[in-house]
Design a protein around this motif. Sequence first.
Motif, PDB file in Angstrom:
ATOM      1  N   ARG A 161       0.869  -1.192   0.000  1.00  0.00           N
ATOM      2  CA  ARG A 161       0.000   0.000   0.000  1.00  0.00           C
ATOM      3  C   ARG A 161       0.906   1.243   0.000  1.00  0.00           C
ATOM      4  O   ARG A 161       0.841   2.053  -0.899  1.00  0.00           O
ATOM      5  CB  ARG A 161      -0.860   0.033   1.262  1.00  0.00           C
ATOM      6  CG  ARG A 161      -1.864  -1.086   1.378  1.00  0.00           C
ATOM      7  CD  ARG A 161      -2.826  -0.757   2.514  1.00  0.00           C
ATOM      8  NE  ARG A 161      -3.471  -1.938   3.042  1.00  0.00           N
ATOM      9  CZ  ARG A 161      -4.334  -1.926   4.047  1.00  0.00           C
ATOM     10  NH1 ARG A 161      -4.642  -0.779   4.628  1.00  0.00           N
ATOM     11  NH2 ARG A 161      -4.889  -3.042   4.476  1.00  0.00           N
ATOM     12  N   GLU A 181      -0.962   3.976  -2.036  1.00  0.00           N
ATOM     13  CA  GLU A 181      -2.356   3.604  -1.811  1.00  0.00           C
ATOM     14  C   GLU A 181      -3.322   4.789  -1.935  1.00  0.00           C
ATOM     15  O   GLU A 181      -4.431   4.639  -2.453  1.00  0.00           O
ATOM     16  CB  GLU A 181      -2.502   2.923  -0.444  1.00  0.00           C
ATOM     17  CG  GLU A 181      -3.819   2.193  -0.258  1.00  0.00           C
ATOM     18  CD  GLU A 181      -4.071   1.083  -1.271  1.00  0.00           C
ATOM     19  OE1 GLU A 181      -3.132   0.634  -1.946  1.00  0.00           O
ATOM     20  OE2 GLU A 181      -5.243   0.675  -1.399  1.00  0.00           O
ATOM     21  N   ASN A 217      -7.561   6.406   4.393  1.00  0.00           N
ATOM     22  CA  ASN A 217      -6.385   5.553   4.180  1.00  0.00           C
ATOM     23  C   ASN A 217      -5.607   5.362   5.476  1.00  0.00           C
ATOM     24  O   ASN A 217      -5.131   4.271   5.785  1.00  0.00           O
ATOM     25  CB  ASN A 217      -5.511   6.199   3.090  1.00  0.00           C
ATOM     26  CG  ASN A 217      -4.466   5.273   2.540  1.00  0.00           C
ATOM     27  OD1 ASN A 217      -4.644   4.045   2.519  1.00  0.00           O
ATOM     28  ND2 ASN A 217      -3.366   5.833   2.090  1.00  0.00           N
ATOM     29  N   LEU A 254      -5.455   1.776   7.615  1.00  0.00           N
ATOM     30  CA  LEU A 254      -4.179   1.140   7.967  1.00  0.00           C
ATOM     31  C   LEU A 254      -4.190   0.710   9.435  1.00  0.00           C
ATOM     32  O   LEU A 254      -3.830  -0.420   9.770  1.00  0.00           O
ATOM     33  CB  LEU A 254      -3.039   2.136   7.715  1.00  0.00           C
ATOM     34  CG  LEU A 254      -1.634   1.564   7.730  1.00  0.00           C
ATOM     35  CD1 LEU A 254      -1.362   0.817   6.427  1.00  0.00           C
ATOM     36  CD2 LEU A 254      -0.607   2.684   7.875  1.00  0.00           C
ATOM     37  N   THR A 286      -6.198  -2.349  10.173  1.00  0.00           N
ATOM     38  CA  THR A 286      -5.818  -3.618   9.513  1.00  0.00           C
ATOM     39  C   THR A 286      -4.857  -4.373  10.430  1.00  0.00           C
ATOM     40  O   THR A 286      -3.682  -4.019  10.575  1.00  0.00           O
ATOM     41  CB  THR A 286      -5.167  -3.362   8.133  1.00  0.00           C
ATOM     42  OG1 THR A 286      -6.032  -2.532   7.362  1.00  0.00           O
ATOM     43  CG2 THR A 286      -4.959  -4.675   7.395  1.00  0.00           C
ATOM     44  N   VAL A 310      -1.339  -5.683   9.256  1.00  0.00           N
ATOM     45  CA  VAL A 310      -0.365  -4.612   9.026  1.00  0.00           C
ATOM     46  C   VAL A 310       0.169  -4.096  10.350  1.00  0.00           C
ATOM     47  O   VAL A 310       1.378  -3.995  10.571  1.00  0.00           O
ATOM     48  CB  VAL A 310      -1.006  -3.454   8.213  1.00  0.00           C
ATOM     49  CG1 VAL A 310      -0.078  -2.251   8.179  1.00  0.00           C
ATOM     50  CG2 VAL A 310      -1.347  -3.908   6.802  1.00  0.00           C
ATOM     51  N   PHE A 337       2.153  -3.776   4.323  1.00  0.00           N
ATOM     52  CA  PHE A 337       1.856  -2.416   4.787  1.00  0.00           C
ATOM     53  C   PHE A 337       1.576  -1.545   3.582  1.00  0.00           C
ATOM     54  O   PHE A 337       1.801  -1.985   2.430  1.00  0.00           O
ATOM     55  CB  PHE A 337       3.002  -1.802   5.628  1.00  0.00           C
ATOM     56  CG  PHE A 337       4.356  -1.852   4.977  1.00  0.00           C
ATOM     57  CD1 PHE A 337       4.767  -0.903   4.059  1.00  0.00           C
ATOM     58  CD2 PHE A 337       5.240  -2.906   5.273  1.00  0.00           C
ATOM     59  CE1 PHE A 337       6.018  -0.970   3.467  1.00  0.00           C
ATOM     60  CE2 PHE A 337       6.490  -2.976   4.680  1.00  0.00           C
ATOM     61  CZ  PHE A 337       6.886  -2.024   3.773  1.00  0.00           C
TER      62      PHE A 337
END
Length: 217
Positions: free
Chosen positions: A13, A17, A159, A163, A166, A169, A217
């Motif tokens: 990402r 991303e 975004n 992150l 997640t 990640v 990541f």
Amino acid sequence: MAPSVKLAYFPLRGRAELIRLILEAKGISYQEELVASDKWGPKKDSMPFRSLPVLHWDGEVIGQSLTIARFVAKKAGLAGNTDIEQARADAIVDAVSDIAPKLFEIKNKDESSKPAAVQGFVDNNLTTILSISENLLKNRGGKFITGNKLSYGDIAIFNLIDLFLTKEVMTGFGFGHVLEAINKLIKNHPLTYGVYNTVKNQPKIAEYLTKRPSYPF
Ligand SMILES: N[C@@H](CCC(=O)N[C@@H](CS)C(=O)NCC(=O)O)C(=O)O
């Protein structure tokens, strides 16, 4: 005629991303060149800034991730309509982009000093960016960072939060033990969490998220 678009980056990402999400949000079709790290060396010197991401747009080769993001946001009608709206969107994009390097600093620390660094990051950096976003949204009607309509500033907020939500990640960055606390902290910033959900539920973004590869990541 639709532009010819190719985005070159590593299979991550990372710094690409936000650009992908902007392109996806407006259904701008693009090719991806995913450069494996062992294939990067010979390519590096041919890139405009010796780094990735690089965007190829109708034959023009553009470097620097935030410049690319702003460029595609303009093309997608997501850069803000007025100079003020653009500054509002740009500023949150810049602020969010300051966060990722701090995660890498923590990831690279030795295991004994990591837990304290993680806690410090959550209490300071993460709490600060969330409260900045929350206050900006509160002062601008509560829904969008420009005050008016969806922009790439909102997508940058999405975004960032995406992150932190997640698990795989964040575990990789050494945050496995604070995921619950991060989840609560994010939800304690309801306007910011609202922007996250607004972006997540954009039909084309929702579709993209179902097919996005799971990168480290
Ligand atoms: N300021 C640049 C930084 C680009 C950058 O550092 N890219 C990294 C990947 S995230 C890279 O290309 N690393 C390989 C290298 O520098 O050789 C940007 O935002 O695009």
